[in-house]
Structures are given as structure tokens and as C-alpha cells.
Motif scaffolding. Structure first.
Motif, PDB file in Angstrom:
ATOM      1  N   PRO A 259      75.851  43.582  43.458  1.00 24.57           N
ATOM      2  CA  PRO A 259      75.989  44.988  43.046  1.00 24.57           C
ATOM      3  C   PRO A 259      76.869  45.097  41.816  1.00 24.57           C
ATOM      4  N   ARG A 260      76.584  46.096  40.995  1.00 26.52           N
ATOM      5  CA  ARG A 260      77.293  46.235  39.716  1.00 26.52           C
ATOM      6  C   ARG A 260      78.089  47.534  39.630  1.00 26.52           C
ATOM      7  N   GLY A 261      78.482  48.095  40.742  1.00 26.18           N
ATOM      8  CA  GLY A 261      79.258  49.331  40.725  1.00 26.18           C
ATOM      9  C   GLY A 261      78.353  50.539  40.881  1.00 26.18           C
ATOM     10  N   SER A 262      78.960  51.651  41.206  1.00 27.41           N
ATOM     11  CA  SER A 262      78.206  52.864  41.485  1.00 27.41           C
ATOM     12  C   SER A 262      77.456  53.342  40.241  1.00 27.41           C
ATOM     13  N   PRO A 263      76.117  53.418  40.291  1.00 25.44           N
ATOM     14  CA  PRO A 263      75.369  53.902  39.129  1.00 25.44           C
ATOM     15  C   PRO A 263      75.637  55.365  38.837  1.00 25.44           C
ATOM     16  N   LEU A 264      75.851  56.160  39.883  1.00 25.65           N
ATOM     17  CA  LEU A 264      76.121  57.581  39.658  1.00 25.65           C
ATOM     18  C   LEU A 264      77.487  57.771  39.016  1.00 25.65           C
ATOM     19  N   THR A 265      78.443  56.926  39.382  1.00 24.07           N
ATOM     20  CA  THR A 265      79.757  56.999  38.747  1.00 24.07           C
ATOM     21  C   THR A 265      79.656  56.650  37.270  1.00 24.07           C
ATOM     22  N   ARG A 266      78.850  55.633  36.944  1.00 24.48           N
ATOM     23  CA  ARG A 266      78.679  55.242  35.544  1.00 24.48           C
ATOM     24  C   ARG A 266      78.064  56.379  34.732  1.00 24.48           C
ATOM     25  N   VAL A 267      77.111  57.084  35.316  1.00 29.22           N
ATOM     26  CA  VAL A 267      76.490  58.215  34.626  1.00 29.22           C
ATOM     27  C   VAL A 267      77.504  59.338  34.437  1.00 29.22           C
ATOM     28  N   CYS A 268      78.260  59.630  35.487  1.00 24.71           N
ATOM     29  CA  CYS A 268      79.269  60.691  35.393  1.00 24.71           C
ATOM     30  C   CYS A 268      80.327  60.363  34.343  1.00 24.71           C
ATOM     31  N   GLN A 269      80.695  59.088  34.241  1.00 19.23           N
ATOM     32  CA  GLN A 269      81.680  58.697  33.233  1.00 19.23           C
ATOM     33  C   GLN A 269      81.175  58.982  31.821  1.00 19.23           C
ATOM     34  N   VAL A 270      79.904  58.695  31.574  1.00 17.02           N
ATOM     35  CA  VAL A 270      79.331  58.959  30.253  1.00 17.02           C
ATOM     36  C   VAL A 270      79.331  60.454  29.960  1.00 17.02           C
ATOM     37  N   VAL A 271      78.925  61.257  30.936  1.00 19.39           N
ATOM     38  CA  VAL A 271      78.871  62.708  30.727  1.00 19.39           C
ATOM     39  C   VAL A 271      80.264  63.260  30.465  1.00 19.39           C
ATOM     40  N   VAL A 272      81.243  62.850  31.267  1.00 23.50           N
ATOM     41  CA  VAL A 272      82.608  63.351  31.096  1.00 23.50           C
ATOM     42  C   VAL A 272      83.179  62.911  29.748  1.00 23.50           C
ATOM     43  N   ALA A 273      82.986  61.639  29.394  1.00 30.44           N
ATOM     44  CA  ALA A 273      83.517  61.141  28.119  1.00 30.44           C
ATOM     45  C   ALA A 273      82.863  61.859  26.937  1.00 30.44           C
ATOM     46  N   ALA A 274      81.575  62.161  27.037  1.00 31.78           N
ATOM     47  CA  ALA A 274      80.883  62.870  25.952  1.00 31.78           C
ATOM     48  C   ALA A 274      81.363  64.313  25.840  1.00 31.78           C
ATOM     49  N   VAL A 275      81.572  64.966  26.985  1.00 29.89           N
ATOM     50  CA  VAL A 275      82.057  66.355  26.963  1.00 29.89           C
ATOM     51  C   VAL A 275      83.465  66.423  26.393  1.00 29.89           C
TER      52      VAL A 275
END
Length: 595
Positions: A259-275
Motif C-alpha cells: 500500500p502507498r498511503g491513503s489515496p483520498l488523503t493524497r487528493v485532499c492534500q493537493v486540493v488544500v495546497a492549491a487553494v
């Protein structure tokens, strides 16, 4: 003559070329945690265990679900409405839980461990369901239960049954998305021959499912009706236990991915960092984005793409504070403020797939008519075929037989012929396959509308025999839906898996099951709206209890129009879709235990 410097490294220390070729190139591992050997792991040798488990779980699940409403009404005494609602709620849960199972597999446990644990829970749930049928026999033969009344027994049966059913729902929620992804993992994307074979795997996987479905709808249902529910519910539990055994016994020939870590967390990190960097403009030169090589050793690196530039802001290095220091490697970065390019591209891939996924949902809204309005239409028709009466619900056999017949033809005849014409590994692209399949519901609804128009005309012209139209006229609409399943259902599973980032394979596979649930809910919504809009003012509406007083044909024509709109939306989304482009040299295997 060779110089002495050329022999500073002994030849025996250099791995021969064939040794390098013997390992997979996708970073998969063997059961012992070492890099997987091609000649000992994966391929069809490992998929035999996967397909065996798939057959057992499908046979067990459908063996319970097909006749569950009968058990609820005849044994537990529920009303038709209550039983139908109970079954619908349970099935909806069964198609929603795979998303949770996929997140657990991709984030924490890995696919194999998630499957074993989930399948074990499913077996326990099946045994609980079977216990509900054995309970009256235990009460009858046990003196300690003499104080129980029949109503208490039924209440206990109902409690035990639904406890078992929802254990099955959560157990199969972990098994369903992982099993398909785990089977596809047995083929190395870096090997052209194995990559071609992976397309065949999805065809045979669905073929396997429908063979199991056919056995369940005939054999297990017959046992339940003839020999009772105790044996009829024990058989699915035993079959699922056999599937679990197949998974465990075949594990040493399988390939594993950690496993490579939570995929939903990775997506949320991108959205938060972009905002956080909403006011910044991404640089035109993608080399200025944050993309350190050393942070991405265990996953496929993905090339930067120029669309959806808003998400690029997540990889923009701010010219002050910790992020500059992070780029220099002196302090750890916060992934909620700065993301690597590959992580940004993973999010872009998911966002690009969502519009395509939404168009597939309508396919399953039409597919829901197979077990609802198609059956209601069949009830209002002549079910006699010679001296045999065909139950209207059994007309779905035409759909199942179509799938079973077409999958081998598609895989063995169409794909090789199309490959010679197009040069594509799979004959046609995944989007072409899905798009062609989305046209089938339009044709099926048109066929159903024409049959309904003819049926209504015949019913009005012969009021003494209103059900004179043969139920066999429904066969074309069932066949067309079977063709659609071969194209769209298999095509979207293959497409979502192949396009998914390495860290989101199981989650994206679960989107297929989520589409089925969403399609069922959409169908229910459309039927509710139609009934509300057409039954005002005392009129019976389009779909009354007596179809001879309504206009079910208008509902079918409405679905034709919506299907055409949906198909145009799919073509528009497919024309703009950009496929992912991994940089394979960024993949390095790690010596870790299999997950």
C-alpha cells in the motif's frame, strides 16, 4: 587487448541479462517479500486462484440475493413492500461498501490481506444467515428453548439474518474491488505480452461472474425451493469458504504490491495546497514545479500535463519560508502546503475520469429496468410458450446467455481481428468500447417501447384477452442489454483500472461498483419523478398497477431521449480526455514483506 581496468569488477558479480529480465518491471513482490520472478509468479497461474475465488463469491452472493425476497415473505412473514425495501437497502449497501474496502486496501492493509480478512467476515456472515434458517429446527429439538413463542422465534430469525447479511455486505465490500485489482496486478504492465493478456483477464473475469450467476439462479434457487432454506443457505456459506481456501492456497504464486498511503488523503492534500495558493499563477515552465526524484521511488512517476492548471498550484514553490528550504532538502515539507508533481497528476487523472464515470451511471439506471419495468411489462404479456409457462423474471436469462456467449467471441475473435486493423493491443480503445456499449441501452429502450406500443394496441383491440402478446417479444431488449454489458461493464472496469494511478488502483476499480449503486438510485429517482408528474389530477399515470391503463411506452421513450443525451455527453468528455503517461524509469522495487 583489453586493459586491466576493465576487469576491476569480477564478471561473476555482474547479473546476466536474462536474470534481469526474469524479474517483473512494475515493482511487484513475491510471497517472500523479494522482487517477483516472472517465471514463478503471476500470469494465468496466479489468476486461476483469483477466478476460483471470484466464481465462489459470485455464486454465494447471488445464491442468497436472488431468492432473498421469497425467504423474507414466506418464512419471516414480511409484506411484499417491506421485503422489497429490505432487499434493495441491503443490495445498495453491498455496492457502496467496496469504496470503503478499496480505501483500506490502498491505504493500510494491501489488497491480499484485505481480501482474506473481508472474505472471512463474509463467510461468518453467510453462516449467520444460515443459522437463521436452522433456528426453528434447533428450537423444536432443544428442550431449553421450550419457552419461546413462534413470534419470538421469527424475531430472533430476523435479527440473526440481517446481522449476517450486513456482515456479508461489509465482507464483500473489501473483497469485490480488491479481487479484480489483485487479478490485474498479476500481469506486468512493463511486459507487452502480459499487458495484452491483462485485457483478456477483465473479459474472463466478468464471464466467470455471469457463469456463477447462472448457476445460482438455477441450481441454488432450486435447492432452496425443493429442500428448504437451511440447506439452501448453508451451500452459499460453504461455497464462499471454498473461495477463501482458493485465495490462501494460491497465494505463493501471486504477485503483491505494498500500500502507498491513503489515496483520498493524497487528493485532499493537493486540493488544500492549491487553494492555499489560489492567488498564484503556475509557471509556464513545468520544470519549476516541485518534483524531487528521491521522494518518488516507490511509485510510478507521472509526466506533467498542461490541463487543469489550477491543481499545479499545489506544486508551486513559494519564494519564502519553509518551502524553499524543503526544496533544498534541509527541512521536512508539509504535504498540505507543497505536493510533488506526480501527486498533482494523480488528482488530475481522477478529476478527468469523473465525467466519464457519470455517463456510465446512466447505463446502470437503464440496466435497473431489467429487474423492474421489464418484469412488470412481462407480467402484462402472455407467458405461455407452447405448453410451458415462462416466468417473466426468467426472461433475464437471455441477457445472461448473451454475455456468456459473446465474451469468448469478443476475446478470441473480435480482438485479434480488430488488432490487425487498428494496431491497438486491445483491438479498440477503452473509450471506444464503452461508447459503443452506451448506445445499447438506447436501442434496448427503443425496442421495449415498440413492444409496449404493440402490446397496448393489442390489449385495446381485444379487451377479452388483454395479455395476448407473447413475452418472447421481450427477448431483443434483453439481448441488447447483454451486449451493452459485454462492452460497457467490462470496458469501464478495464479502463478505470488501466488509467488509475498506481496508488489508486483499487479505489478506481471500486468506482465501477459505485456506478451500479448510483444507477439504481438514479432509476428510483426517475421512476418517482415520472409517477409524480404523470399521475396528477386523478389520472393513472404512465406506470399504474394495471399497465393497460397507462403508458409505459412513454417512459421507455423518455429513457431513449435521455440515453441519447448521455451518449453525446460521453462523446464530448471522451474527446477531451487525456490518457496518463507514466515515466517507468521512476519505479524502483523495495524489499518489503507482501501486503
Amino acid at each position: 587487448m583489453a586493459s586491466a581496468g576493465e576487469h576491476t569488477v569480477p564478471l561473476l558479480d555482474r547479473p546476466p541479462p536474462e536474470a534481469v529480465e526474469a524479474y517483473t518491471t512494475d515493482g511487484s513482490l513475491g510471497f517472500d517479500g523479494n522482487p517477483a520472478l516472472k517465471n514463478r509468479t503471476g500470469g494465468w497461474r496466479a489468476c486461476r486462484a483469483v477466478l476460483g475465488t471470484d466464481f465462489c463469491y459470485c455464486l454465494a452472493f447471488h445464491g442468497v440475493s436472488y431468492n432473498l425476497v421469497t425467504y423474507l415473505t414466506t418464512v419471516l412473514g414480511q409484506t411484499n413492500v417491506a421485503a422489497a425495501r429490505s432487499v434493495s437497502t441491503w443490495k445498495g449497501t453491498c455496492y457502496l461498501t467496496p469504496l470503503a474496502g478499496a480505501v483500506v486496501a490502498d491505504s493500510y492493509w494491501g489488497r491480499y490481506r484485505t481480501m482474506v480478512v473481508s472474505c472471512s467476515v463474509g463467510v461468518a456472515g453467510m453462516l449467520m444467515a444460515a443459522l437463521s434458517a436452522y433456528l426453528p429446527l434447533l428450537v423444536k429439538n432443544g428442550s431449553s428453548f421450550t419457552g419461546l413463542t413462534s413470534s419470538n422465534i421469527v424475531s430472533a430469525q430476523e435479527y440473526i439474518l440481517f446481522l449476517g447479511l450486513y456482515m456479508v455486505a461489509f465482507g464483500l465490500g473489501g473483497l469485490r474491488p480488491c479481487l479484480m485489482s489483485f487479478g490485474a496486478d498479476q500481469f506486468d504492465d512493463g511486459d507487452p505480452s502480459e499487458r495484452v493478456t491483462k485485457g483478456s483477464f477483465f473479459n474472463w473475469y466478468v464471464f466467470n461472474m455471469y457463469c456463477a450467476s447462472l448457476v445460482s439462479s438455477t441450481g441454488i434457487v432450486w435447492v432452496q425451493d425443493r429442500y428448504g432454506w437451511a440447506l439452501g443457505l448453508t451451500i452459499p456459506a460453504a461455497v464462499l469458504a471454498v473461495g477463501l481456501s482458493c485465495l490462501v492456497v494460491g497465494s505463493r504464486t501471486c504477485r503483491f504490491h505494498r500500500p502507498r498511503g491513503s489515496p483520498l488523503t493524497r487528493v485532499c492534500q493537493v486540493v488544500v495546497a492549491a487553494v492555499r495558493k489560489f492567488g498564484l499563477e503556475p509557471p509556464s515552465d513545468s520544470s519549476l514545479l516541485y518534483d524531487p526524484w528521491e521522494e518518488d521511488l516507490a511509485v510510478h512517476r507521472i509526466e506533467h500535463t498542461t490541463d487543469l492548471r489550477f491543481f499545479d498550484k499545489a506544486a508551486v514553490i513559494v519564494a519564502s519560508g519553509k518551502e524553499v528550504e524543503t526544496a533544498a532538502g534541509r527541512t521536512p515539507r508539509s504535504p498540505w502546503k507543497l505536493c510533488i508533481v506526480t501527486q498533482v497528476e494523480e488528482t488530475k487523472i481522477l478529476v478527468r475520469m469523473l465525467p466519464l464515470w457519470a455517463t456510465v451511471v446512466f447505463f446502470y439506471a437503464v440496466l435497473a429496468q431489467v429487474s423492474s419495468t421489464f418484469v412488470e411489462q412481462g407480467i402484462a404479456m402472455d407467458a405461455a410458450v407452447g405448453s410451458v409457462r415462462v416466468p417473466p423474471a426468467s426472461m433475464s436469462t437471455f441477457e445472461v446467455l448473451t454475455i456468456i456467449a459473446l465474451v469468448p467471441l469478443y476475446d478470441r475473435a473480435f480482438v485479434p481481428a480488430a488488432r490487425r486493423l487498428t494496431g491497438r493491443e486491445k483491438g479498440i480503445s477503452g473509450l471506444q468500447r464503452i461508447g459503443t456499449g452506451l448506445a445499447m441501452p438506447v436501442l434496448a429502450m427503443a425496442a421495449a417501447a415498440l413492444v409496449e406500443t404493440a402490446r397496448l394496441r393489442a390489449a385495446k383491440s381485444s379487451p377479452l384477452s388483454p395479455n395476448a402478446t407473447s413475452v418472447l417479444w421481450q427477448a431483443p431488449q434483453y439481448v441488447l442489454m447483454g451486449v451493452g454489458q459485454v462492452l460497457t461493464t467490462i470496458g469501464q472496469l478495464d479502463f478505470f483500472y488501466s488509467q488509475a494511478p498506481a496508488a489508486m488502483k483499487t479505489v478506481c476499480t471500486a468506482l465501477g461498483f459505485l456506478a451500479i449503486a448510483a444507477g439504481d438510485y438514479l432509476s428510483s429517482f426517475l421512476l418517482t419523478v415520472v409517477q409524480w408528474a404523470t399521475s396528477t389530477g386523478g389520472t393513472p399515470g404512465w406506470i399504474p398497477n394495471d399497465l393497460n391503463e397507462g403508458h409505459l411506452d412513454r417512459f421507455f421513450w423518455m429513457m431513449v431521449v435521455l440515453g441519447c443525451v448521455n451518449l453525446m455527453a460521453f462523446v464530448s468528455c471522451a474527446a477531451r480526455y487525456k490518457e496518463k503517461n507514466p515515466i517507468r524509469s521512476g519505479l524502483i522495487s523495495e524489499q518489503v514483506r507482501p501486503c
